[in-house]
Design a protein around this motif. Sequence first.
Motif, PDB file in Angstrom:
ATOM      1  N   ASP A  98      11.419  16.480 -11.032  1.00 20.66           N
ATOM      2  CA  ASP A  98      11.197  17.336 -11.766  1.00 20.66           C
ATOM      3  C   ASP A  98      10.688  17.099 -12.529  1.00 20.66           C
ATOM      4  O   ASP A  98      10.044  17.491 -13.843  1.00 20.66           O
ATOM      5  N   SER A 154       2.325  26.581  -8.748  1.00 26.30           N
ATOM      6  CA  SER A 154       2.333  25.707  -8.143  1.00 26.30           C
ATOM      7  C   SER A 154       4.151  24.762  -8.429  1.00 26.30           C
ATOM      8  O   SER A 154       3.521  23.661  -9.040  1.00 26.30           O
ATOM      9  N   GLY A 155       5.078  24.327  -7.565  1.00 22.87           N
ATOM     10  CA  GLY A 155       5.613  23.681  -7.469  1.00 22.87           C
ATOM     11  C   GLY A 155       5.416  22.312  -7.849  1.00 22.87           C
ATOM     12  O   GLY A 155       5.338  21.028  -7.995  1.00 22.87           O
ATOM     13  N   GLY A 156       4.339  22.021  -6.574  1.00 16.62           N
ATOM     14  CA  GLY A 156       3.303  21.246  -5.708  1.00 16.62           C
ATOM     15  C   GLY A 156       1.931  20.772  -6.367  1.00 16.62           C
ATOM     16  O   GLY A 156       2.228  18.923  -6.682  1.00 16.62           O
ATOM     17  N   SER A 182      12.614  17.931  -5.527  1.00 20.82           N
ATOM     18  CA  SER A 182      12.314  19.926  -5.948  1.00 20.82           C
ATOM     19  C   SER A 182      11.681  20.387  -5.411  1.00 20.82           C
ATOM     20  O   SER A 182      11.841  21.953  -6.241  1.00 20.82           O
ATOM     21  N   LEU A 183      11.060  20.095  -4.259  1.00 28.17           N
ATOM     22  CA  LEU A 183      10.232  20.708  -3.757  1.00 28.17           C
ATOM     23  C   LEU A 183      10.500  21.102  -2.678  1.00 28.17           C
ATOM     24  O   LEU A 183      11.152  21.100  -1.983  1.00 28.17           O
ATOM     25  N   ASP A 184       9.632  22.285  -1.904  1.00 36.00           N
ATOM     26  CA  ASP A 184       9.769  23.043  -0.604  1.00 36.00           C
ATOM     27  C   ASP A 184       9.792  22.179   0.095  1.00 36.00           C
ATOM     28  O   ASP A 184       8.452  21.591  -0.112  1.00 36.00           O
ATOM     29  N   ALA A 185      10.443  22.399   1.624  1.00 28.67           N
ATOM     30  CA  ALA A 185       9.813  21.396   2.702  1.00 28.67           C
ATOM     31  C   ALA A 185       8.252  21.577   2.970  1.00 28.67           C
ATOM     32  O   ALA A 185       7.733  20.412   3.048  1.00 28.67           O
ATOM     33  N   SER A 186       7.606  22.505   2.598  1.00 22.53           N
ATOM     34  CA  SER A 186       6.311  22.265   3.183  1.00 22.53           C
ATOM     35  C   SER A 186       5.293  21.744   2.082  1.00 22.53           C
ATOM     36  O   SER A 186       4.505  21.411   3.041  1.00 22.53           O
ATOM     37  N   VAL A 187       6.026  21.697   1.070  1.00 20.83           N
ATOM     38  CA  VAL A 187       5.277  20.800  -0.505  1.00 20.83           C
ATOM     39  C   VAL A 187       5.559  20.323   0.557  1.00 20.83           C
ATOM     40  O   VAL A 187       4.579  18.683  -0.136  1.00 20.83           O
ATOM     41  N   ARG A 188       6.652  18.924   0.077  1.00 21.19           N
ATOM     42  CA  ARG A 188       7.058  17.598   0.467  1.00 21.19           C
ATOM     43  C   ARG A 188       5.852  17.151   1.234  1.00 21.19           C
ATOM     44  O   ARG A 188       5.701  15.719   1.146  1.00 21.19           O
TER      45      ARG A 188
END
Length: 330
Positions: A98, A154-156, A182-188
């Motif tokens: 996180d 951003s989260g990433g 905890s990240l969006d799929a696009s950022v993983r």
Amino acid sequence: MTTTGAPLLSAQGLQVTFPGRHGAPVARAVDGVDLDILAGEIVALVGESGCGKTTLARSLLGLVTPSAGRVSFAGRPLEYSSRALKAYRRRVQLVLQDPTGSLNPRHTVYDAVAEGLRIHGGTRDERAAVAEALTHAGLRPAERFFLRYPHELSGGQRQRVVIAGALVLEPELLVADEPVASLDASVRGEILALLLRLRAELGLSALVVTHDLGLAWNIADRVAVMYLGRIVETGEVEQVLTAPRHPYTRALLSVLPEAPGEPVVLAGEPPDPSRIPAGCRFHARCQVLADGSAERAGVADRCRGQDLEVLGGAGGRQVACHWAHARITA
């Protein structure tokens, strides 16, 4: 990636127990684990929530003192004095899942990354070291991020700052606990690609703790599947994930979106680690025992009453399952 040589990090017979409250039995969170990580290797530690993988990771970091067994790094047993642990944590760094909770909202990116240097000291130029760490973490140009605060990212980007905070100490091994959960799929995919690039550029090793076997497929050289305090299957990631031998590994793989057939629904919840059942610790939820496959293989009684040996940590394909052993030797 093929790696050879002596392990960089090694756990031998590791146990972590927690006392029960009000006279309850001791909980065996980690119940005899052997695990090796080689230099330049990425190992995925996989299992359901509550299986003991985070406790194992914390014990490898020296954050939890084992009840038995030992942890070794670069061939030397880990010591638990404050001075020894401080030196160890320069070489082995934790990346949490996180990034929002990991970063102080009142600290700039510069201060967040520089914190480790200020704690551990050293002779490196602080500004240059922070810039280099941010650059390695994919935040370029680094100076553009120095005075930003976590809420402006951003989260990433926040996760990259957390990774930069680990890299600034120039560690040899990262322990990443659910690094993209905890990240969006696009950022993983970007963060996983970053970890692979850091291995290639810096020679970093990593232990990636995850419940997601799909993530293990994308990043790991080897995978260790953990259930109720023990590793029940281990081997090269392609071997384990294309031809799983343990029914638990098969069940975890069956719920992936790309998996063929119907998902395997495991009965009930994992047992309480203070009440580990006799025999194979998975037997009460095992589909091959429930459908008669273990009976036909002549191992059902062993499944219910005979414990399995702790898997070795030196690599190679291994499985802790009476039914799988019967099939292998048939």
